[in-house]
Write a protein that holds these residues in place. Structure first.
Motif, PDB file in Angstrom:
ATOM      1  N   PRO A   1      12.940   1.160  -1.053  1.00  0.00           N
ATOM      2  CA  PRO A   1      12.548  -0.687  -0.738  1.00  0.00           C
ATOM      3  C   PRO A   1      13.381  -1.308  -1.903  1.00  0.00           C
TER       4      PRO A   1
ATOM      5  N   GLY B   1      14.307  -3.422  -4.801  1.00  0.00           N
ATOM      6  CA  GLY B   1      13.870  -3.183  -6.285  1.00  0.00           C
ATOM      7  C   GLY B   1      13.718  -1.875  -6.898  1.00  0.00           C
ATOM      8  N   ALA B   2      14.002  -0.971  -5.693  1.00  0.00           N
ATOM      9  CA  ALA B   2      13.575   0.461  -6.297  1.00  0.00           C
ATOM     10  C   ALA B   2      14.551   0.882  -7.426  1.00  0.00           C
ATOM     11  N   GLY B   3      15.970   0.248  -7.391  1.00  0.00           N
ATOM     12  CA  GLY B   3      16.721   0.583  -8.513  1.00  0.00           C
ATOM     13  C   GLY B   3      18.130   1.352  -8.005  1.00  0.00           C
TER      14      GLY B   3
ATOM     15  N   SER C   1      21.317  -0.748  -9.245  1.00  0.00           N
ATOM     16  CA  SER C   1      21.601  -0.393 -10.516  1.00  0.00           C
ATOM     17  C   SER C   1      22.164   0.918 -10.782  1.00  0.00           C
TER      18      SER C   1
ATOM     19  N   THR D   1      11.959  -4.986 -17.985  1.00  0.00           N
ATOM     20  CA  THR D   1      11.788  -4.400 -16.667  1.00  0.00           C
ATOM     21  C   THR D   1      12.654  -3.128 -16.908  1.00  0.00           C
TER      22      THR D   1
HETATM   23  N1  LIG Z   1      20.516  -8.267 -13.852  1.00  0.00           N
HETATM   24  C1  LIG Z   1      19.045  -8.047 -13.906  1.00  0.00           C
HETATM   25  N2  LIG Z   1      18.504  -8.788 -14.733  1.00  0.00           N
HETATM   26  C2  LIG Z   1      17.015  -8.470 -14.680  1.00  0.00           C
HETATM   27  N3  LIG Z   1      16.470  -7.795 -13.778  1.00  0.00           N
HETATM   28  C3  LIG Z   1      17.127  -7.147 -12.854  1.00  0.00           C
HETATM   29  C4  LIG Z   1      18.638  -7.160 -12.923  1.00  0.00           C
HETATM   30  N4  LIG Z   1      19.021  -6.640 -12.027  1.00  0.00           N
HETATM   31  C5  LIG Z   1      18.018  -5.661 -11.335  1.00  0.00           C
HETATM   32  N5  LIG Z   1      16.831  -6.055 -11.930  1.00  0.00           N
HETATM   33  C6  LIG Z   1      15.764  -5.760 -11.634  1.00  0.00           C
HETATM   34  O1  LIG Z   1      15.633  -4.191 -11.749  1.00  0.00           O
HETATM   35  C7  LIG Z   1      14.915  -3.659 -10.493  1.00  0.00           C
HETATM   36  C8  LIG Z   1      15.890  -2.718  -9.709  1.00  0.00           C
HETATM   37  O2  LIG Z   1      16.768  -3.802  -9.107  1.00  0.00           O
HETATM   38  P1  LIG Z   1      18.058  -2.953  -8.300  1.00  0.00           P
HETATM   39  O3  LIG Z   1      18.869  -4.142  -7.871  1.00  0.00           O
HETATM   40  O4  LIG Z   1      18.613  -1.766  -8.773  1.00  0.00           O
HETATM   41  O5  LIG Z   1      17.243  -2.483  -6.944  1.00  0.00           O
HETATM   42  P2  LIG Z   1      17.647  -2.269  -5.703  1.00  0.00           P
HETATM   43  O6  LIG Z   1      16.774  -0.826  -5.394  1.00  0.00           O
HETATM   44  O7  LIG Z   1      19.022  -2.127  -5.425  1.00  0.00           O
HETATM   45  O8  LIG Z   1      16.864  -3.231  -4.747  1.00  0.00           O
HETATM   46  P3  LIG Z   1      17.770  -4.307  -3.609  1.00  0.00           P
HETATM   47  O9  LIG Z   1      18.208  -3.818  -2.527  1.00  0.00           O
HETATM   48  O10 LIG Z   1      16.562  -5.597  -3.532  1.00  0.00           O
HETATM   49  O11 LIG Z   1      18.888  -4.719  -4.379  1.00  0.00           O
HETATM   50  C9  LIG Z   1      14.337  -4.867  -9.664  1.00  0.00           C
HETATM   51  O12 LIG Z   1      12.864  -5.216 -10.174  1.00  0.00           O
HETATM   52  C10 LIG Z   1      15.170  -6.065 -10.189  1.00  0.00           C
HETATM   53  O13 LIG Z   1      14.422  -7.229 -10.186  1.00  0.00           O
END
Ligand SMILES: Nc1ncnc2c1ncn2[C@@H]1O[C@H](COP(=O)(O)OP(=O)(O)OP(=O)(O)O)[C@@H](O)[C@H]1O
Length: 311
Positions: free
Chosen positions: A35, A37-39, A42, A14
């Motif tokens: 939205p 899962g946008a990242g 992370s 991913t």
């Molecule tokens: N520890 C992890 N292991 C595997 N995949 C992950 C992990 N953390 C995040 N992901 C994946 O990485 C992508 C980005 O996730 P992230 O949490 O950074 O997004 P986000 O924009 O903060 O979304 P949300 O608001 O849902 O937290 C998503 O597809 C998520 O499923």
């Protein structure tokens, strides 16, 4: 103050962050909007030193997150998405515990707690147990712990998720107050949230920066796309198409028959209301309505993130 350079984060196959570049200035209130899962999380977790980048890096006041994790943690107050509160403790005891953990001098702890109680509006709950608090108050306590050692930068991951509208306004006001003297970065998937609180909005979609600017600049980005809607009586499609063909600025149009009227949508790079009116004036058609679609940040956000929203 913060430089994000070619940042990438992979979890197995991913690709969560796919090459983000961003400079964040001192004193900004910056909203990372995107939205689920946008990242966003992370990126914020790498910034705060809780996650390592796969490649690229972030510099905080010239310090590299790959090398200076501890120094950077001292510069940043962080409220993760689910605040790590010890629910059996009294708010007061919890904040004393955090103050000791962060190494505040004992004579500074009481005055700091008083300041934080005022800043975060938790004076009335200081002697209540955390698990008896509403989600809004829990979030305020979370903000107080993040602000404990008066960090220069405050990072908040979805600080209003799960709050009711009144609580959202209260947290928003606290963030704005803190933003008067600090650099604040927070993530949200709620557009109105970013619009109401931030000086600058960075839209993240599928791990990349899709747009970056003040709320006003983002609205301006859409200036090129104009949609005029009009309704005509006593017209017919053939004559209307002939008239529209005389206006070279038109990029495309849609005509729908609606009883005896024609509903028309016209797409162009500029606002064509005046041109259309002047042409129609010379016919015997009756112009029942003529309007320009109002641009909103909502439209921009939808357009930039459509793929994910439609999923
Ligand atoms: N520890 C992890 N292991 C595997 N995949 C992950 C992990 N953390 C995040 N992901 C994946 O990485 C992508 C980005 O996730 P992230 O949490 O950074 O997004 P986000 O924009 O903060 O979304 P949300 O608001 O849902 O937290 C998503 O597809 C998520 O499923």
């Amino acid at each position: 103050m913060i430089e994000i350079k070619d940042l990438e984060k992979n979890y197995g196959s991913t690709k969560a962050v796919k090459g983000i570049n961003l400079s964040i200035n001192s004193g900004e209130i910056l909203g990372l909007l995107g939205p689920n899962g946008a990242g966003k999380s992370s990126t914020l977790r790498i910034l705060t030193g809780y996650l390592k980048p796969s490649s690229g890096t972030i510099f905080v006041k010239g310090l590299d997150v790959r090398e200076s994790e501890l120094e950077i943690k001292k510069l940043i107050g962080y409220l993760p998405e689910s605040a790590p509160l010890y629910s059996e403790m009294l708010v007061y005891d919890y904040l004393i515990y955090i103050a000791n953990l962060r190494g505040l001098d004992s004579e500074n702890i009481e005055p700091r707690l008083k300041e934080l109680a005022d800043l975060c509006g938790i004076r009335s709950v200081m002697h209540k147990s955390i698990n008896s608090l509403s989600k809004g108050y829990k979030q305020r306590v979370g903000l107080a712990q993040a602000m404990m050692d008066d960090p220069e930068i405050l990072v908040l991951d979805e600080p209003t998720t799960g709050l009711d509208p009144n609580q959202i306004v209260e947290i928003r006001n606290i963030i704005r107050e803190i933003g008067k003297t600090k650099t604040v970065i927070f993530s949200t998937h709620i557009l109105s949230e970013a619009e109401a609180t931030c000086d600058r909005i960075v839209i993240i979609n599928s791990g990349v920066v899709a747009a970056d600017g003040t709320p006003a600049q983002l609205k301006q980005m859409m200036e090129g796309d104009s949609k005029v809607e009009l309704t005509l009586k006593n017209s017919n499609i053939e004559d209307l198409e002939r008239l529209l063909s005389q206006i070279p600025q038109i990029e495309s149009y849609k005509i729908m028959e609606n009883n005896n009227n024609l509903d028309v949508s016209i797409f162009a790079k500029e606002d064509l209301r005046e041109t259309l009116y002047l042409k129609i004036k010379d016919t015997n058609w009756i112009l029942l309505s003529l309007s320009l679609e109002v641009k909103s940040l909502e439209n921009i956000f939808r357009k930039l993130t459509r793929e994910q929203i439609d999923e």
